[in-house]
Design a protein around this motif. Structure first.
Motif, short mmCIF file in Angstrom:
data_model
loop_
_atom_site.label_atom_id
_atom_site.label_comp_id
_atom_site.label_asym_id
_atom_site.label_seq_id
_atom_site.Cartn_x
_atom_site.Cartn_y
_atom_site.Cartn_z
N ARG A 82 2.90 13.70 0.64
CA ARG A 82 3.93 13.12 -0.21
C ARG A 82 3.93 13.72 -1.62
O ARG A 82 4.99 13.97 -2.19
N THR A 83 2.73 13.91 -2.15
CA THR A 83 2.63 14.45 -3.51
C THR A 83 1.46 15.42 -3.62
O THR A 83 0.49 15.33 -2.87
N VAL A 84 1.58 16.35 -4.55
CA VAL A 84 0.48 17.21 -4.95
C VAL A 84 0.28 17.00 -6.45
O VAL A 84 1.23 17.15 -7.22
N GLU A 85 -0.92 16.61 -6.84
CA GLU A 85 -1.19 16.27 -8.23
C GLU A 85 -2.14 17.27 -8.87
O GLU A 85 -3.12 17.69 -8.25
N THR A 86 -1.85 17.63 -10.10
CA THR A 86 -2.72 18.57 -10.81
C THR A 86 -2.73 18.26 -12.30
O THR A 86 -1.76 17.72 -12.84
N ALA A 87 -3.84 18.58 -12.93
CA ALA A 87 -3.93 18.46 -14.39
C ALA A 87 -3.29 19.69 -15.01
O ALA A 87 -3.15 20.74 -14.37
N ALA A 88 -2.89 19.56 -16.27
CA ALA A 88 -2.23 20.67 -16.97
C ALA A 88 -2.79 20.80 -18.38
O ALA A 88 -3.24 19.80 -18.97
N PRO A 105 6.00 22.41 -1.70
CA PRO A 105 7.28 22.42 -0.96
C PRO A 105 8.29 21.46 -1.58
O PRO A 105 7.92 20.51 -2.29
N GLU A 106 9.56 21.68 -1.30
CA GLU A 106 10.62 20.89 -1.92
C GLU A 106 10.55 19.41 -1.55
O GLU A 106 10.95 18.55 -2.35
N ASP A 107 10.08 19.10 -0.35
CA ASP A 107 10.03 17.71 0.08
C ASP A 107 8.72 17.01 -0.31
O ASP A 107 8.46 15.89 0.11
N VAL A 108 7.91 17.68 -1.12
CA VAL A 108 6.68 17.10 -1.65
C VAL A 108 6.80 17.05 -3.17
O VAL A 108 7.25 18.02 -3.79
N VAL A 109 6.42 15.94 -3.77
CA VAL A 109 6.57 15.76 -5.22
C VAL A 109 5.40 16.38 -5.96
O VAL A 109 4.23 16.13 -5.63
N ALA A 110 5.71 17.20 -6.96
CA ALA A 110 4.67 17.76 -7.82
C ALA A 110 4.41 16.79 -8.98
O ALA A 110 5.32 16.46 -9.74
N ASP A 123 0.26 8.38 4.43
CA ASP A 123 0.92 9.10 3.34
C ASP A 123 -0.15 9.63 2.40
O ASP A 123 -0.97 8.86 1.87
N LEU A 124 -0.15 10.92 2.17
CA LEU A 124 -1.23 11.58 1.44
C LEU A 124 -0.77 12.10 0.08
O LEU A 124 0.28 12.73 -0.04
N ILE A 183 0.82 -1.21 0.00
CA ILE A 183 0.00 0.00 0.00
C ILE A 183 0.86 1.26 0.00
O ILE A 183 1.78 1.41 0.80
N GLY A 184 0.51 2.17 -0.88
CA GLY A 184 1.19 3.44 -0.98
C GLY A 184 0.39 4.55 -0.33
O GLY A 184 0.03 4.49 0.85
N GLN A 185 0.04 5.55 -1.12
CA GLN A 185 -0.60 6.74 -0.59
C GLN A 185 -2.13 6.67 -0.69
O GLN A 185 -2.68 5.96 -1.53
N LEU A 186 -2.78 7.44 0.18
CA LEU A 186 -4.21 7.66 0.05
C LEU A 186 -4.38 8.94 -0.76
O LEU A 186 -3.85 9.99 -0.39
#
Length: 288
Positions: free
Chosen positions: A110-116, A133-138, A81-82, A54-57
């Protein structure tokens, strides 16, 4: 294939470690489960026998407050992990992240996801980076054309490359509620080749099958396709092979080096955890 935790009989092989994200909260409103149901299922899976899978929710910004409230009631043994999905505009990200960081006992971003947009450029990507933030993956998903327009496909792949070269993680949508959400194998193959060329890890979303079934892409097929691409071998055959035992055997036969290469590119696969694909993976001999 070695395991991630030595002699532990329930250890998860490195190829599958923290691979599967729970995307239940992304379902359309009409079919979306209640947050309490998702949280209970996610925590049971994460803390259960196959928790190493299991990874992130994954949670849209619009449902974050409900998620926080439910976690505060549930009191998980450790923070979840979000992955935060932007569905209310980039301007909402700072407040959402502030909420997450203020509840560190419940959530770890952990990550922030967006459409482009298809014409995503460096300026747009710089704006995303300002919010993350730098420690969060875009994670950025350039919109894929829903037709066979060659020009549209070329623009989409160019956008995927720009996202990767900018330092963000591209996202590949492999399925969803609409038929157009399922890309054909040619599009998946081309995306994989861009990922291999740029060396940037990517996220796959909407994989509801373990192995390719009636035009629906499989988790094992994607992993095998990336391994084939890295080795300069036939990617299309790996993507479209519906023979589950054969695909599983090929995956199980990957060397330690190949596994490292694959997971260096395939960071996460978003699926609906209803049900978790452990039974199928176990039947195929890939999980103990």
């Amino acid at each position: 294939m070695t395991t991630a935790r030595g002699a532990d009989p329930w250890a998860i092989p490195p190829l599958f470690a923290q691979l599967v994200d729970d995307t239940s909260l992304l379902r359309p409103k009409a079919s979306a489960p209640d947050v309490d149901v998702v949280v209970a299922r996610y925590l049971a899976a994460r803390d259960g026998r196959y928790g190493g899978l299991i990874g992130q929710l994954v949670c849209p910004v619009s449902r974050l407050s409900a998620l926080v409230a439910e976690l505060a009631r549930s009191l998980p043994t450790r923070p979840i992990d979000l992955s935060l999905v932007v569905d209310t505009g980039l301007g909402a990200v700072p407040k959402a992240l502030s909420t997450v960081f203020s509840r560190s006992s419940l959530l770890t971003p952990r990550t922030v996801e967006t459409a482009a947009p298809p014409d995503v450029d460096a300026m747009w990507l710089d704006r995303v980076s300002e919010f993350v933030p730098e420690d969060v993956v875009a994670v950025v998903e350039p919109r894929r054309p829903h037709t066979e327009d060659t020009g549209g496909t070329t623009a989409w792949l160019a956008a995927v490359r720009r996202v990767a070269e900018h330092g963000c993680a591209p996202k590949l949508r492999c399925g969803g509620p609409r038929a157009s959400d399922v890309p054909d194998s040619a599009h998946v193959e081309e995306f994989v080749q861009v990922a291999v060329e740029t060396g940037r890890p990517f996220t796959a979303l909407g994989l509801r099958e373990v192995v390719y079934t009636q035009g629906r892409h499989g988790i094992l097929n994607l992993l095998l396709a990336v391994a084939r691409a890295l080795a300069g071998e036939d990617v299309r055959d790996a993507l479209e092979n519906p023979d589950a035992p054969k695909v599983a055997a090929a995956v199980a036969g990957l060397s330690e080096r190949a596994v490292k290469g694959v997971r260096g590119l395939v960071s996460r696969c978003g699926v609906d955890l209803d049900p978790l694909p452990t039974a199928q993976l176990s039947e195929l001999g890939l999980l103990a």
